[in-house]
Design a protein around this motif. Structure first.
Motif, PDB file in Angstrom:
ATOM      1  N   GLY A 143       0.479  -0.995   0.266  1.00 55.89           N
ATOM      2  CA  GLY A 143      -0.616  -0.369   0.052  1.00 55.89           C
ATOM      3  C   GLY A 143       0.888   1.450   0.405  1.00 55.89           C
ATOM      4  N   ALA A 144       0.573   1.915  -0.603  1.00 59.11           N
ATOM      5  CA  ALA A 144       0.996   3.727  -0.803  1.00 59.11           C
ATOM      6  C   ALA A 144       0.321   4.771  -0.478  1.00 59.11           C
ATOM      7  CB  ALA A 144       1.751   3.901  -1.833  1.00 59.11           C
ATOM      8  N   GLY A 145      -0.882   3.937   0.466  1.00 56.66           N
ATOM      9  CA  GLY A 145      -1.731   5.583   1.132  1.00 56.66           C
ATOM     10  C   GLY A 145      -1.450   6.814   2.029  1.00 56.66           C
ATOM     11  N   GLY A 146      -2.531   6.479   2.767  1.00 58.25           N
ATOM     12  CA  GLY A 146      -2.631   7.566   4.191  1.00 58.25           C
ATOM     13  C   GLY A 146      -2.084   6.626   5.218  1.00 58.25           C
ATOM     14  N   ALA A 147      -2.130   5.412   5.367  1.00 59.37           N
ATOM     15  CA  ALA A 147      -1.646   3.903   6.691  1.00 59.37           C
ATOM     16  C   ALA A 147      -0.539   3.880   6.260  1.00 59.37           C
ATOM     17  CB  ALA A 147      -2.952   2.966   6.056  1.00 59.37           C
ATOM     18  N   ARG A 168      -0.567  -1.276  -5.882  1.00 51.06           N
ATOM     19  CA  ARG A 168      -1.538  -1.245  -7.526  1.00 51.06           C
ATOM     20  C   ARG A 168      -0.943   0.199  -7.779  1.00 51.06           C
ATOM     21  NH1 ARG A 168      -7.708  -1.519  -6.230  1.00 51.06           N
ATOM     22  NH2 ARG A 168      -7.004   0.651  -5.558  1.00 51.06           N
ATOM     23  N   SER A 169      -0.624   0.641  -8.008  1.00 51.21           N
ATOM     24  CA  SER A 169       0.094   2.103  -8.983  1.00 51.21           C
ATOM     25  C   SER A 169       1.291   1.965  -8.332  1.00 51.21           C
ATOM     26  CB  SER A 169      -1.396   2.851  -8.731  1.00 51.21           C
ATOM     27  OG  SER A 169      -1.703   3.294  -7.882  1.00 51.21           O
ATOM     28  N   ALA A 216      -6.316  -0.570   1.343  1.00 53.84           N
ATOM     29  CA  ALA A 216      -8.147  -0.815   2.027  1.00 53.84           C
ATOM     30  C   ALA A 216      -8.421  -2.144   1.389  1.00 53.84           C
ATOM     31  CB  ALA A 216      -8.214   0.476   1.805  1.00 53.84           C
ATOM     32  N   GLN A 222     -10.583  -8.647  -0.229  1.00 58.03           N
ATOM     33  CA  GLN A 222     -10.162  -8.726  -0.780  1.00 58.03           C
ATOM     34  C   GLN A 222      -8.502  -8.917   0.325  1.00 58.03           C
ATOM     35  OE1 GLN A 222     -10.189  -6.068  -3.477  1.00 58.03           O
ATOM     36  NE2 GLN A 222     -11.887  -6.713  -4.472  1.00 58.03           N
ATOM     37  N   PRO A 224      -4.229  -8.155  -0.982  1.00 55.33           N
ATOM     38  CA  PRO A 224      -3.839  -7.333  -2.024  1.00 55.33           C
ATOM     39  C   PRO A 224      -2.861  -8.017  -3.186  1.00 55.33           C
ATOM     40  CG  PRO A 224      -2.683  -6.422  -0.101  1.00 55.33           C
ATOM     41  CD  PRO A 224      -3.931  -7.738   0.278  1.00 55.33           C
TER      42      PRO A 224
HETATM   43  P1  ATR Z   1      -5.709   4.910   3.560  1.00 53.25           P
HETATM   44  O1  ATR Z   1      -5.450   6.504   4.001  1.00 53.25           O
HETATM   45  O2  ATR Z   1      -6.550   3.906   4.373  1.00 53.25           O
HETATM   46  O3  ATR Z   1      -3.942   4.592   3.355  1.00 53.25           O
HETATM   47  P2  ATR Z   1      -6.181   5.393   0.704  1.00 53.25           P
HETATM   48  O4  ATR Z   1      -4.924   6.598   0.504  1.00 53.25           O
HETATM   49  O5  ATR Z   1      -7.074   5.623  -0.395  1.00 53.25           O
HETATM   50  O6  ATR Z   1      -6.109   5.116   1.750  1.00 53.25           O
HETATM   51  O7  ATR Z   1      -5.185   4.260   0.542  1.00 53.25           O
HETATM   52  C1  ATR Z   1      -5.637   3.120   0.165  1.00 53.25           C
HETATM   53  C2  ATR Z   1      -5.030   1.964   0.179  1.00 53.25           C
HETATM   54  O8  ATR Z   1      -5.141   1.028  -0.536  1.00 53.25           O
HETATM   55  C3  ATR Z   1      -3.778   2.676  -1.691  1.00 53.25           C
HETATM   56  O9  ATR Z   1      -2.241   1.817  -1.330  1.00 53.25           O
HETATM   57  C4  ATR Z   1      -4.801   1.542  -2.620  1.00 53.25           C
HETATM   58  O10 ATR Z   1      -3.390   1.357  -3.937  1.00 53.25           O
HETATM   59  P3  ATR Z   1      -3.938   2.065  -4.754  1.00 53.25           P
HETATM   60  O11 ATR Z   1      -3.033   3.504  -4.945  1.00 53.25           O
HETATM   61  O12 ATR Z   1      -3.420   1.591  -6.230  1.00 53.25           O
HETATM   62  O13 ATR Z   1      -5.163   2.622  -5.095  1.00 53.25           O
HETATM   63  C5  ATR Z   1      -4.438   0.658  -1.856  1.00 53.25           C
HETATM   64  N1  ATR Z   1      -5.601  -0.292  -1.903  1.00 53.25           N
HETATM   65  C6  ATR Z   1      -6.986  -0.125  -1.711  1.00 53.25           C
HETATM   66  N2  ATR Z   1      -8.144  -1.504  -2.417  1.00 53.25           N
HETATM   67  C7  ATR Z   1      -6.966  -2.571  -2.914  1.00 53.25           C
HETATM   68  C8  ATR Z   1      -6.780  -3.474  -3.416  1.00 53.25           C
HETATM   69  N3  ATR Z   1      -7.723  -4.161  -3.779  1.00 53.25           N
HETATM   70  N4  ATR Z   1      -6.416  -4.084  -4.033  1.00 53.25           N
HETATM   71  C9  ATR Z   1      -5.413  -3.579  -3.765  1.00 53.25           C
HETATM   72  N5  ATR Z   1      -4.869  -1.885  -2.896  1.00 53.25           N
HETATM   73  C10 ATR Z   1      -5.421  -2.035  -2.461  1.00 53.25           C
END
Ligand code: ATR
Length: 300
Positions: A143-147, A168-169, A216, A222, A224
């Motif tokens: 993951g590379a979002g906020g968490a 993913r991205s 997430a 699911q 990742p």
């Molecule tokens: P948070 O603050 O919980 O991290 P976020 O900033 O929306 O929320 O980031 C969600 C992270 O979960 C992202 O890394 C997202 O991948 P993308 O950046 O490619 O969107 C990842 N994510 C969400 N759903 C996913 C899935 N079904 N499979 C893989 N990665 C997922």
């Protein structure tokens, strides 16, 4: 008549004269275990305080937080989806909140709102309490979002040998690597990014000591990781950490199938709450709270 910006779930500070009032703010919030956790810490330290829940409408965080502090509220924990709003709402950010790019703990002092982020410290303390070595370890952060961003600096502080961020991205993972390059160098950590497909390449993917799911994906039941990627990243000596809590996620099941040990994120929740409690009530109470006992009670 305008609709209220938030549903006040018995959290108006004016209802609790003479008692300091705190709240966890999110949407949804009814499931939150934070009120229970803080009530336990208050009991352990004999503090008279009330900790409730606030559920602002989406887009209503600023008004709800403003009203809460104007009414005498002392501090607030902030969860999904308001951590960026809480950062913007803060007058003063701690260095770790700046690095995390998000705020999960607010308090008021001298009419200024302070914002901090205790998530990463909470994760690190939970891992160490479970006997997981971070120093010198090979870590995969999914993951590379906020968490993910929130825990990156505290993980690097522990000087892992290798930390790979997979998303993913790929652009978002690359951004985090750029952001943390200097800190990684200071800690002698090799910091790299990859995609989830990259993890399917068995020639270039050796098993990791620690795999942390900060995506997430679990919210949609699911993982990742594809099964191919899971076969590459997990060995029986691996430890899989799911930041969500409440059930054995698909990610945890993949790890268990390969003989790895697993943990959900309930300990991280308790430990980040402990940090918030000490910020609000005084660090001298550190020896009087027992987060592991609170965690054991929540699990029982
Ligand atoms: P948070 O603050 O919980 O991290 P976020 O900033 O929306 O929320 O980031 C969600 C992270 O979960 C992202 O890394 C997202 O991948 P993308 O950046 O490619 O969107 C990842 N994510 C969400 N759903 C996913 C899935 N079904 N499979 C893989 N990665 C997922």
């Amino acid at each position: 008549m305008t609709s209220p910006a938030s549903t006040d779930l018995h959290t108006d500070p004016r209802l609790f004269e003479g008692i300091d009032v705190y709240a966890v703010t999110g949407n949804p919030i009814s499931h939150s275990k934070s009120p229970l956790i803080h009530a336990k810490f208050a009991q352990q330290t004999q503090q008279a305080m009330h900790y409730g829940r606030l559920q602002p409408e989406l887009g209503g965080f600023v008004r709800a937080a403003h009203d809460f502090f104007v009414a005498g509220g002392k501090g607030m924990n902030v969860t999904v989806p308001f951590k960026l709003d809480a950062k913007a709402f803060s007058d003063v950010l701690t260095p770790r909140a700046q690095l995390a790019g998000a705020v999960n703990t607010l308090w008021i002092r001298d009419e200024k709102i302070y914002g901090d982020n205790t998530d990463g410290a909470g994760l690190v303390r939970d891992l160490l309490a479970q006997g997981i070595a971070i120093a010198g370890a090979r870590i995969l952060l999914l993951g590379a979002g906020g968490a993910a961003r929130g825990v990156l600096a505290p993980l690097l502080d522990q000087s892992p040998k290798h930390l790979v961020i997979a998303n993913r991205s790929s652009a978002k993972a690359d951004e985090l690597v750029t952001l943390m390059t200097d800190q990684a160098k200071m800690n002698n950590t090799i910091l790299e990014s990859t995609t989830h497909e990259g993890l399917e390449d068995s020639k270039n993917t050796a098993p990791f000591d620690l795999v942390i799911n900060a995506t997430a994906a679990g919210l949609d039941n699911q993982s990742p990781l594809s099964n191919l990627a899971a076969a590459n990243v997990f060995a029986p000596s691996s430890f899989a950490y799911e930041m969500l809590y409440g059930k054995t996620s698909s990610f945890m099941q993949q790890a268990l199938q390969r003989g790895a040990r697993v943990s959900d994120g309930l300990g991280m929740l308790v430990e980040q709450a402990a940090d918030a409690f000490l910020l609000w009530r005084g660090s001298d109470l550190a020896t009087s709270i027992d987060p592991r006992a609170v965690l054991a009670e929540l699990r029982s």
